[in-house]
Design a protein around this motif. Structure first.
Motif, PDB file in Angstrom:
ATOM      1  N   SER A  33      27.361   5.809 -35.980  1.00  0.00           N
ATOM      2  CA  SER A  33      28.274   5.388 -34.923  1.00  0.00           C
ATOM      3  C   SER A  33      28.058   3.909 -34.657  1.00  0.00           C
ATOM      4  O   SER A  33      26.931   3.493 -34.375  1.00  0.00           O
ATOM      5  CB  SER A  33      28.019   6.194 -33.647  1.00  0.00           C
ATOM      6  N   PRO A  34      29.118   3.119 -34.745  1.00  0.00           N
ATOM      7  CA  PRO A  34      28.967   1.686 -34.495  1.00  0.00           C
ATOM      8  C   PRO A  34      28.951   1.350 -32.999  1.00  0.00           C
ATOM      9  O   PRO A  34      28.811   0.190 -32.637  1.00  0.00           O
ATOM     10  CB  PRO A  34      30.195   1.084 -35.162  1.00  0.00           C
ATOM     11  N   ASP A  35      29.087   2.356 -32.164  1.00  0.00           N
ATOM     12  CA  ASP A  35      29.207   2.119 -30.726  1.00  0.00           C
ATOM     13  C   ASP A  35      28.047   2.763 -29.975  1.00  0.00           C
ATOM     14  O   ASP A  35      27.600   3.850 -30.315  1.00  0.00           O
ATOM     15  CB  ASP A  35      30.530   2.691 -30.218  1.00  0.00           C
ATOM     16  N   LEU A  36      27.598   2.073 -28.912  1.00  0.00           N
ATOM     17  CA  LEU A  36      26.510   2.567 -28.084  1.00  0.00           C
ATOM     18  C   LEU A  36      26.995   2.735 -26.655  1.00  0.00           C
ATOM     19  O   LEU A  36      27.689   1.861 -26.132  1.00  0.00           O
ATOM     20  CB  LEU A  36      25.342   1.580 -28.086  1.00  0.00           C
ATOM     21  N   ASP A  37      26.629   3.844 -26.042  1.00  0.00           N
ATOM     22  CA  ASP A  37      26.907   4.093 -24.631  1.00  0.00           C
ATOM     23  C   ASP A  37      25.574   4.046 -23.894  1.00  0.00           C
ATOM     24  O   ASP A  37      24.690   4.868 -24.156  1.00  0.00           O
ATOM     25  CB  ASP A  37      27.567   5.462 -24.439  1.00  0.00           C
ATOM     26  N   ILE A  38      25.452   3.096 -22.972  1.00  0.00           N
ATOM     27  CA  ILE A  38      24.204   2.858 -22.258  1.00  0.00           C
ATOM     28  C   ILE A  38      24.459   2.986 -20.759  1.00  0.00           C
ATOM     29  O   ILE A  38      25.468   2.484 -20.251  1.00  0.00           O
ATOM     30  CB  ILE A  38      23.670   1.429 -22.536  1.00  0.00           C
ATOM     31  N   VAL A  39      23.541   3.638 -20.056  1.00  0.00           N
ATOM     32  CA  VAL A  39      23.556   3.685 -18.591  1.00  0.00           C
ATOM     33  C   VAL A  39      22.286   3.011 -18.114  1.00  0.00           C
ATOM     34  O   VAL A  39      21.202   3.252 -18.669  1.00  0.00           O
ATOM     35  CB  VAL A  39      23.622   5.148 -18.079  1.00  0.00           C
ATOM     36  N   VAL A  40      22.425   2.156 -17.107  1.00  0.00           N
ATOM     37  CA  VAL A  40      21.257   1.433 -16.588  1.00  0.00           C
ATOM     38  C   VAL A  40      21.120   1.657 -15.092  1.00  0.00           C
ATOM     39  O   VAL A  40      22.105   1.807 -14.373  1.00  0.00           O
ATOM     40  CB  VAL A  40      21.341  -0.081 -16.879  1.00  0.00           C
ATOM     41  N   ALA A  41      19.864   1.691 -14.642  1.00  0.00           N
ATOM     42  CA  ALA A  41      19.561   1.814 -13.216  1.00  0.00           C
ATOM     43  C   ALA A  41      19.369   0.402 -12.676  1.00  0.00           C
ATOM     44  O   ALA A  41      18.272  -0.007 -12.329  1.00  0.00           O
ATOM     45  CB  ALA A  41      18.309   2.661 -13.011  1.00  0.00           C
ATOM     46  N   GLY A  42      20.433  -0.323 -12.648  1.00  0.00           N
ATOM     47  CA  GLY A  42      20.380  -1.717 -12.200  1.00  0.00           C
ATOM     48  C   GLY A  42      21.751  -2.336 -12.314  1.00  0.00           C
ATOM     49  O   GLY A  42      22.763  -1.637 -12.388  1.00  0.00           O
ATOM     50  N   ASP A  43      21.777  -3.635 -12.372  1.00  0.00           N
ATOM     51  CA  ASP A  43      23.018  -4.405 -12.423  1.00  0.00           C
ATOM     52  C   ASP A  43      23.596  -4.357 -13.833  1.00  0.00           C
ATOM     53  O   ASP A  43      23.176  -5.107 -14.716  1.00  0.00           O
ATOM     54  CB  ASP A  43      22.729  -5.840 -11.990  1.00  0.00           C
ATOM     55  N   ALA A  44      24.551  -3.472 -14.054  1.00  0.00           N
ATOM     56  CA  ALA A  44      25.141  -3.289 -15.383  1.00  0.00           C
ATOM     57  C   ALA A  44      25.827  -4.559 -15.872  1.00  0.00           C
ATOM     58  O   ALA A  44      25.769  -4.877 -17.063  1.00  0.00           O
ATOM     59  CB  ALA A  44      26.125  -2.118 -15.365  1.00  0.00           C
ATOM     60  N   ALA A  45      26.470  -5.290 -14.966  1.00  0.00           N
ATOM     61  CA  ALA A  45      27.148  -6.528 -15.369  1.00  0.00           C
ATOM     62  C   ALA A  45      26.151  -7.549 -15.889  1.00  0.00           C
ATOM     63  O   ALA A  45      26.395  -8.208 -16.914  1.00  0.00           O
ATOM     64  CB  ALA A  45      27.945  -7.107 -14.202  1.00  0.00           C
ATOM     65  N   ALA A  46      25.027  -7.684 -15.209  1.00  0.00           N
ATOM     66  CA  ALA A  46      24.013  -8.650 -15.641  1.00  0.00           C
ATOM     67  C   ALA A  46      23.427  -8.254 -16.995  1.00  0.00           C
ATOM     68  O   ALA A  46      23.192  -9.110 -17.852  1.00  0.00           O
ATOM     69  CB  ALA A  46      22.918  -8.767 -14.584  1.00  0.00           C
ATOM     70  N   VAL A  47      23.193  -6.952 -17.191  1.00  0.00           N
ATOM     71  CA  VAL A  47      22.665  -6.480 -18.471  1.00  0.00           C
ATOM     72  C   VAL A  47      23.689  -6.740 -19.572  1.00  0.00           C
ATOM     73  O   VAL A  47      23.350  -7.252 -20.642  1.00  0.00           O
ATOM     74  CB  VAL A  47      22.270  -4.992 -18.404  1.00  0.00           C
ATOM     75  N   ALA A  48      24.963  -6.407 -19.321  1.00  0.00           N
ATOM     76  CA  ALA A  48      26.001  -6.624 -20.324  1.00  0.00           C
ATOM     77  C   ALA A  48      26.126  -8.103 -20.672  1.00  0.00           C
ATOM     78  O   ALA A  48      26.248  -8.466 -21.847  1.00  0.00           O
ATOM     79  CB  ALA A  48      27.337  -6.074 -19.825  1.00  0.00           C
ATOM     80  N   LYS A  49      26.087  -8.951 -19.669  1.00  0.00           N
ATOM     81  CA  LYS A  49      26.195 -10.394 -19.905  1.00  0.00           C
ATOM     82  C   LYS A  49      25.039 -10.885 -20.780  1.00  0.00           C
ATOM     83  O   LYS A  49      25.237 -11.670 -21.707  1.00  0.00           O
ATOM     84  CB  LYS A  49      26.209 -11.144 -18.577  1.00  0.00           C
ATOM     85  N   GLU A  50      23.839 -10.396 -20.497  1.00  0.00           N
ATOM     86  CA  GLU A  50      22.671 -10.816 -21.283  1.00  0.00           C
ATOM     87  C   GLU A  50      22.739 -10.265 -22.704  1.00  0.00           C
ATOM     88  O   GLU A  50      22.398 -10.967 -23.660  1.00  0.00           O
ATOM     89  CB  GLU A  50      21.381 -10.392 -20.594  1.00  0.00           C
ATOM     90  N   VAL A  51      23.188  -9.030 -22.871  1.00  0.00           N
ATOM     91  CA  VAL A  51      23.368  -8.465 -24.212  1.00  0.00           C
ATOM     92  C   VAL A  51      24.375  -9.317 -24.984  1.00  0.00           C
ATOM     93  O   VAL A  51      24.151  -9.669 -26.149  1.00  0.00           O
ATOM     94  CB  VAL A  51      23.826  -6.987 -24.143  1.00  0.00           C
ATOM     95  N   ALA A  52      25.473  -9.672 -24.335  1.00  0.00           N
ATOM     96  CA  ALA A  52      26.491 -10.510 -24.983  1.00  0.00           C
ATOM     97  C   ALA A  52      25.913 -11.857 -25.398  1.00  0.00           C
ATOM     98  O   ALA A  52      26.190 -12.355 -26.498  1.00  0.00           O
ATOM     99  CB  ALA A  52      27.683 -10.697 -24.046  1.00  0.00           C
ATOM    100  N   THR A  53      25.106 -12.442 -24.539  1.00  0.00           N
ATOM    101  CA  THR A  53      24.491 -13.730 -24.852  1.00  0.00           C
ATOM    102  C   THR A  53      23.574 -13.611 -26.063  1.00  0.00           C
ATOM    103  O   THR A  53      23.641 -14.423 -26.995  1.00  0.00           O
ATOM    104  CB  THR A  53      23.707 -14.271 -23.633  1.00  0.00           C
ATOM    105  N   VAL A  54      22.722 -12.582 -26.071  1.00  0.00           N
ATOM    106  CA  VAL A  54      21.783 -12.374 -27.180  1.00  0.00           C
ATOM    107  C   VAL A  54      22.528 -12.133 -28.491  1.00  0.00           C
ATOM    108  O   VAL A  54      22.147 -12.637 -29.542  1.00  0.00           O
ATOM    109  CB  VAL A  54      20.819 -11.207 -26.868  1.00  0.00           C
ATOM    110  N   LEU A  55      23.612 -11.354 -28.433  1.00  0.00           N
ATOM    111  CA  LEU A  55      24.373 -11.033 -29.638  1.00  0.00           C
ATOM    112  C   LEU A  55      25.388 -12.111 -30.008  1.00  0.00           C
ATOM    113  O   LEU A  55      25.997 -12.041 -31.074  1.00  0.00           O
ATOM    114  CB  LEU A  55      25.102  -9.694 -29.468  1.00  0.00           C
TER     115      LEU A  55
END
Length: 173
Positions: A33-55
């Motif tokens: 599966s090329p797609d990942l579904d992640i749930v976080v116990a925190g600020d999802a927007a901040a995590v997504a933004k950081e993942v985008a930056t890293v990638l």
């Protein structure tokens, strides 16, 4: 690898996270599966933004109703959502079908027994704890029995589009 990037970000932020839904289902079925579904116990927007930056990838709001963000990675996409309710069990209770209401904690490292994640090179292990499957509704058994079972009596009244997903899952699973 996208999942490893997520794991490192969660560890650096001190945030709990889980691989959920179709990602866990497909992992159990041995499907790539090329797609990942992640749930976080925190600020999802901040995590997504950081993942985008890293990638080095774009990201956007996928759902404002349930704070969810999509990162369009080089090998697929990562959906990052804030955990709903009081924790992961409440979150899984809001999902559509038991086969999609399972979670694997994202851990630092690569334990034996975990499968390669999206975009992984052969032989690499995903940073999820395969021994710690969270399955409060018996989804793993239903998956192996080829049964599609609603998590609750209200799944279709909460979101009528789930009826269309039911038809698709019956076909592909």
């Amino acid at each position: 690898m996208m999942l490893q990037a997520v794991a490192e970000i969660l560890r650096s932020r001190g945030v709990e996270g889980w691989l959920v839904g179709g990602s866990v289902r497909d992992l159990e079925l041995g499907r790539e599966s090329p797609d990942l579904d992640i749930v976080v116990a925190g600020d999802a927007a901040a995590v997504a933004k950081e993942v985008a930056t890293v990638l080095g990838a774009p990201w956007f709001v996928l759902s404002e109703r349930h704070p969810t963000y999509r990162v369009m990675g080089p090998e697929g996409h990562v959906d990052v959502a804030a955990v709903r309710g009081g924790g992961i069990l409440d979150d899984l209770g809001e999902r559509d079908f038991t086969v999609n209401a399972m979670a694997l904690p994202i851990r630092d490292g690569f334990p034996d027994g975990a499968q390669a994640g999206a975009g992984a090179e052969p032989g690499l292990r995903a940073p999820v704890d395969g021994e710690a499957l969270i399955d409060p509704f018996g989804g793993l058994g239903h998956l192996h029995e080829h049964r599609l079972v609603a998590v609750s009596d209200r799944v279709f009244s909460d979101d009528p589009l789930r009826l269309m997903r039911a038809a698709r899952f019956c076909h592909v699973l």
